[in-house]
Write a protein that holds these residues in place. Sequence first.
Motif, short mmCIF file in Angstrom:
data_model
loop_
_atom_site.label_atom_id
_atom_site.label_comp_id
_atom_site.label_asym_id
_atom_site.label_seq_id
_atom_site.Cartn_x
_atom_site.Cartn_y
_atom_site.Cartn_z
N ARG A 97 0.82 -1.21 0.00
CA ARG A 97 0.00 0.00 0.00
C ARG A 97 0.86 1.26 0.00
NH1 ARG A 97 -4.88 -1.04 -1.72
NH2 ARG A 97 -5.16 1.18 -1.25
N ARG A 98 1.99 1.25 0.72
CA ARG A 98 2.87 2.41 0.73
C ARG A 98 3.48 2.66 -0.65
NH1 ARG A 98 6.32 1.61 6.39
NH2 ARG A 98 4.51 1.69 7.82
N LEU A 99 3.88 1.58 -1.33
CA LEU A 99 4.40 1.72 -2.69
C LEU A 99 3.36 2.36 -3.60
CD1 LEU A 99 6.18 -1.74 -2.94
CD2 LEU A 99 7.34 0.46 -3.21
N ASP A 100 2.10 1.99 -3.39
CA ASP A 100 1.02 2.58 -4.16
C ASP A 100 0.84 4.06 -3.82
OD1 ASP A 100 -1.62 1.98 -5.84
OD2 ASP A 100 -2.24 3.13 -4.08
N ARG A 101 0.82 4.36 -2.54
CA ARG A 101 0.60 5.73 -2.10
C ARG A 101 1.71 6.66 -2.59
NH1 ARG A 101 0.42 4.89 3.08
NH2 ARG A 101 2.52 5.64 3.60
N ILE A 114 -5.07 -2.32 -14.44
CA ILE A 114 -3.80 -2.86 -14.93
C ILE A 114 -3.43 -2.21 -16.26
CG2 ILE A 114 -2.61 -4.91 -15.79
CD1 ILE A 114 -4.28 -6.55 -13.78
N ARG A 115 -4.38 -2.17 -17.19
CA ARG A 115 -4.10 -1.58 -18.50
C ARG A 115 -3.76 -0.09 -18.38
NH1 ARG A 115 -5.72 -5.12 -22.60
NH2 ARG A 115 -7.20 -6.75 -21.97
N ARG A 116 -4.45 0.61 -17.49
CA ARG A 116 -4.18 2.04 -17.32
C ARG A 116 -2.78 2.25 -16.74
NH1 ARG A 116 -8.65 3.74 -14.22
NH2 ARG A 116 -9.79 3.77 -16.20
N ALA A 117 -2.38 1.41 -15.78
CA ALA A 117 -1.04 1.54 -15.21
C ALA A 117 0.02 1.29 -16.28
CB ALA A 117 -0.87 0.56 -14.05
N ILE A 118 -0.21 0.27 -17.11
CA ILE A 118 0.75 -0.03 -18.19
C ILE A 118 0.85 1.17 -19.14
CG2 ILE A 118 1.18 -1.50 -20.20
CD1 ILE A 118 -0.12 -3.81 -18.60
N ASP A 119 -0.30 1.73 -19.49
CA ASP A 119 -0.30 2.90 -20.39
C ASP A 119 0.43 4.09 -19.76
OD1 ASP A 119 -1.72 1.49 -22.28
OD2 ASP A 119 -3.67 2.34 -21.74
N ASP A 120 0.33 4.19 -18.42
CA ASP A 120 0.97 5.31 -17.71
C ASP A 120 2.42 5.02 -17.34
OD1 ASP A 120 -1.44 6.65 -17.85
OD2 ASP A 120 -2.04 6.17 -15.79
N ASP A 121 2.94 3.86 -17.75
CA ASP A 121 4.32 3.46 -17.45
C ASP A 121 4.57 3.37 -15.95
OD1 ASP A 121 6.88 2.62 -18.16
OD2 ASP A 121 7.70 4.65 -18.13
N VAL A 122 3.58 2.82 -15.24
CA VAL A 122 3.69 2.56 -13.80
C VAL A 122 3.55 1.06 -13.59
CG1 VAL A 122 2.74 3.01 -11.51
CG2 VAL A 122 2.70 4.81 -13.24
N PHE A 123 4.40 0.47 -12.77
CA PHE A 123 4.36 -0.97 -12.51
C PHE A 123 3.00 -1.34 -11.93
CE2 PHE A 123 5.16 -4.90 -10.20
CZ PHE A 123 6.01 -5.60 -11.03
N ALA A 124 2.30 -2.27 -12.59
CA ALA A 124 0.96 -2.69 -12.18
C ALA A 124 1.07 -3.91 -11.27
CB ALA A 124 0.12 -3.04 -13.41
N ALA A 125 0.84 -3.72 -9.97
CA ALA A 125 0.97 -4.79 -8.99
C ALA A 125 -0.41 -5.32 -8.60
CB ALA A 125 1.69 -4.27 -7.75
N VAL A 126 -0.54 -6.64 -8.61
CA VAL A 126 -1.74 -7.31 -8.11
C VAL A 126 -1.34 -8.06 -6.84
CG1 VAL A 126 -3.49 -9.07 -8.56
CG2 VAL A 126 -2.73 -7.55 -10.41
N LEU A 127 -2.08 -7.84 -5.76
CA LEU A 127 -1.72 -8.44 -4.47
C LEU A 127 -2.18 -9.90 -4.44
CD1 LEU A 127 -0.29 -7.49 -1.91
CD2 LEU A 127 -2.55 -7.01 -0.93
N HIS A 128 -1.22 -10.79 -4.17
CA HIS A 128 -1.43 -12.24 -4.13
C HIS A 128 -0.97 -12.75 -2.77
CE1 HIS A 128 -1.18 -16.47 -5.54
NE2 HIS A 128 0.01 -16.50 -4.97
N MET A 129 -1.51 -13.86 -2.31
CA MET A 129 -1.03 -14.49 -1.08
C MET A 129 -0.61 -15.92 -1.40
SD MET A 129 -2.89 -14.84 2.66
CE MET A 129 -2.75 -13.08 2.98
N GLU A 130 0.64 -16.24 -1.12
CA GLU A 130 1.18 -17.57 -1.40
C GLU A 130 1.19 -18.38 -0.11
OE1 GLU A 130 4.81 -19.50 -3.95
OE2 GLU A 130 5.27 -17.70 -2.79
N GLY A 131 0.13 -19.18 0.06
CA GLY A 131 -0.05 -19.91 1.31
C GLY A 131 -0.87 -19.09 2.27
N CYS A 132 -2.05 -19.60 2.63
CA CYS A 132 -2.99 -18.81 3.44
C CYS A 132 -2.80 -19.02 4.94
CB CYS A 132 -4.42 -19.13 3.03
SG CYS A 132 -4.82 -18.45 1.41
#
Length: 348
Positions: A97-101, A114-132
């Motif tokens: 969240r801080r990286l986003d802010r 995601i598409r808008r971030a790519i167009d804006d040349d900003v890294f598009a991050a999707v939050l995933h959890m590996e092991g709950c």
Amino acid sequence: MQPVLDGHNDVLMRLWETAGKGGDPIAEFRDGITTGHIDGPRARAGGLVGGLCAIFVPSRQGPRPTFDRGTYSSPLAEPIDQPAALAAAVAMAGIARRLDREGVWRLCTSTVEIRRAIDDDVFAAVLHMEGCDPIDADLYALDLFYAAGLRSLGPVWSRTNIFGHGVPFAYPSSPDTGPGLTDAGVRLVKACNRLGIMIDLSHITEQGFWDVAKVSEMPLVATHSNVHAITPVTRNLTDRQMAAIRETGGMVGLNYATSFLRPDGQENAATPLTDMVRHVDHLVEHLGIDGVGLGSDYDGATIPSEIGDAAGQQALVGALRQAGYGEDDLVKLCRDNWLRVLAQTWRE
């Protein structure tokens, strides 16, 4: 340059470890470092426009494999107490969240974003959890992480938790190594379907894979796994599993970990890109061109030295192009297949 949307990386764990040592995780991603695999400058250099960034809480003591004349096996990693796992996961989500802010990357919860971030040349991050491991049996924490942006998860890593059983790391070995989902795991899958959270099958046992297939209404996805028929490690998928994924319109992301690519199953950076192409060829044969993507496992694995890190991402794209994949195919392999499956899972 062919832009790449990555199905799996562990950069958040690396940034969390940096913070634990007194470093600045925001500056590390923004300005770049010389270790690890992903940061902003190297991602831009290699055309890595975004990816699924994992919250992964490591065990205090990882699995210790035993080796015998080219084979290896290891026990499952030690389980983690839920409160301790939750504290670490909250910290990683906070870093995201801080990286986003700060505008260093953009945390995305829709393919439009995601598409808008790519167009804006900003890294598009999707939050995933590996092991709950951070999630409680009543799933209260799931709702909180969803509110924080979580849109993809794997019920287990290669250890046991209240939701199911992961595969140990072993070669050669079938992925059918033990039980699958628990009753709590079934409830988790149903909750993910309701919320629109993608379920990742990369670390679960084969029995767990079939359990999810019976319960889930969404496309079956393995974000970072390869072909068992080529490299018979527990983490790779059988042709039968791939057939089930194809039937649901799901997909598989090619894992760059050398031990999942090499026919000998060894962890060796001197792994040729032709080994990666061979796995892609097999995946495309069994899943179709619409069912294959890239899932690097950057910052979580030893990858081929010809790629090195995110800055070398286009080396793989070039190898695929040289192997006969046209530009339309490369667009699908590099990002559009992920966008399709995410949009379907997120009910867009």
